[in-house]
Design a protein around this motif. Structure first.
Motif, PDB file in Angstrom:
ATOM      1  N   LEU A  74       1.120  -1.367  -0.364  1.00  0.00           N
ATOM      2  CA  LEU A  74       0.032  -0.022   0.314  1.00  0.00           C
ATOM      3  C   LEU A  74       0.622   1.099   0.174  1.00  0.00           C
ATOM      4  N   LYS A  75       1.720   0.818   0.770  1.00  0.00           N
ATOM      5  CA  LYS A  75       2.792   2.734   0.928  1.00  0.00           C
ATOM      6  C   LYS A  75       3.586   2.775   0.143  1.00  0.00           C
ATOM      7  N   ASN A  76       4.002   2.246  -0.696  1.00  0.00           N
ATOM      8  CA  ASN A  76       4.144   1.876  -1.926  1.00  0.00           C
ATOM      9  C   ASN A  76       3.069   1.915  -3.350  1.00  0.00           C
ATOM     10  N   THR A  77       2.409   2.216  -2.910  1.00  0.00           N
ATOM     11  CA  THR A  77       1.670   2.311  -4.774  1.00  0.00           C
ATOM     12  C   THR A  77       1.690   4.618  -5.493  1.00  0.00           C
ATOM     13  N   GLU A  78       1.593   4.458  -5.998  1.00  0.00           N
ATOM     14  CA  GLU A  78       1.845   5.932  -6.404  1.00  0.00           C
ATOM     15  C   GLU A  78       1.329   7.193  -5.903  1.00  0.00           C
ATOM     16  N   TYR A  79       0.034   6.585  -5.762  1.00  0.00           N
ATOM     17  CA  TYR A  79      -0.561   7.901  -4.797  1.00  0.00           C
ATOM     18  C   TYR A  79      -0.142   8.103  -3.386  1.00  0.00           C
ATOM     19  N   PHE A  80       0.802   7.115  -2.593  1.00  0.00           N
ATOM     20  CA  PHE A  80       0.812   7.969  -1.890  1.00  0.00           C
ATOM     21  C   PHE A  80       2.373   8.200  -1.349  1.00  0.00           C
ATOM     22  N   ARG A  81       1.981   9.201  -2.761  1.00  0.00           N
ATOM     23  CA  ARG A  81       3.150   9.785  -3.232  1.00  0.00           C
ATOM     24  C   ARG A  81       2.780  11.204  -3.530  1.00  0.00           C
ATOM     25  N   PHE A  82       1.709  11.929  -3.597  1.00  0.00           N
ATOM     26  CA  PHE A  82       0.825  12.436  -3.782  1.00  0.00           C
ATOM     27  C   PHE A  82       0.581  13.387  -2.681  1.00  0.00           C
ATOM     28  N   GLU A  83      -0.079  14.734  -2.853  1.00  0.00           N
ATOM     29  CA  GLU A  83       0.310  15.613  -2.154  1.00  0.00           C
ATOM     30  C   GLU A  83      -0.761  15.169  -0.551  1.00  0.00           C
ATOM     31  N   CYS A  84      -1.275  14.850  -0.247  1.00  0.00           N
ATOM     32  CA  CYS A  84      -2.874  14.933   1.187  1.00  0.00           C
ATOM     33  C   CYS A  84      -2.785  15.912   1.725  1.00  0.00           C
TER      34      CYS A  84
END
Length: 213
Positions: A74-84
């Motif tokens: 989960l934490k390595n998906t691309e979405y976890f690099r986006f602005e929260c």
């Protein structure tokens, strides 16, 4: 009287109006084994702290092997690099005379696109495009943020794949119509049993006629 409908309420009615009657009209609670939800709750809590920039080292050390594997994916998906933008986020939208809303696992943003993230420790819905969760959350984010680009992402942690639905003008109209239609059915007061999957329903031993009598 204005009502707030959640995805779970609409899913319950769609599956069995009688169950909706017991749960949301009569407010009858039935015992549920909370242990089956522990795994999902742990992953959701970890994701929320992580996206908010909290130190989660100690939490990670307490994970089971299975939780570790799922969390690393989960934490390595691309979405976890986006602005929260926010996590565990309550949001709603008014359609007709009522509100439709619920709690979003996470809302992130990349360039001009908002991504609604929903973590599934089971599988993503079979017909994700028309799942009530999809419809309500996409319309809510679109309305609240006046966003032109909104995407719903089911992160299927069981099968390690993503299901993405991008909101379009055609879908906006269709979603609003579908939500108004089911709201109209609920308001009609016809809470008759569907007689489907009763064997596994926690309200299976109660019947509509018995309750009325």
């Amino acid at each position: 009287m204005t009502q707030l409908y959640s995805p779970n309420m609409l899913k319950t009615f769609d599956k069995c109006p009688e169950k909706y009657f017991f749960k949301y009209i009569k407010n009858i609670s039935m015992p549920v084994n909370e242990n089956i939800f522990t795994f999902g709750k742990n992953i959701h809590a970890l994701a929320s702290y992580y996206l908010k920039g909290e130190n989660i080292e100690q939490m990670e050390k307490s994970l089971t092997q299975k939780e570790h594997e799922v969390w690393n994916y989960l934490k390595n998906t691309e979405y976890f690099r986006f602005e929260c933008i926010n996590t565990e986020y309550n949001l709603s939208v008014k359609i007709g005379n009522n509100f439709f809303g619920g709690r979003i696992d996470a809302l992130v943003k990349n360039d001009n696109t908002y991504y609604i993230l929903d973590y599934k420790t089971g599988s993503a819905p079979e017909n994700a495009v028309y799942d009530f969760q999809t419809m309500i959350y996409l319309l809510s984010v679109k309305a609240f943020f006046l966003a032109n680009n909104v995407v719903f992402v089911y992160i299927d942690l069981k099968n390690k794949q993503d299901v993405k639905i991008e909101l379009s003008n055609d879908l906006i109209n269709e979603y609003e119509n579908r939500l108004l239609q089911i709201e109209s059915k609920i308001s009609s007061g016809n809470y008759f049993p569907s007689k489907k999957d009763c064997k596994y329903c926690e309200y299976g031993k109660i019947c509509y006629d018995k309750l009325l009598n």
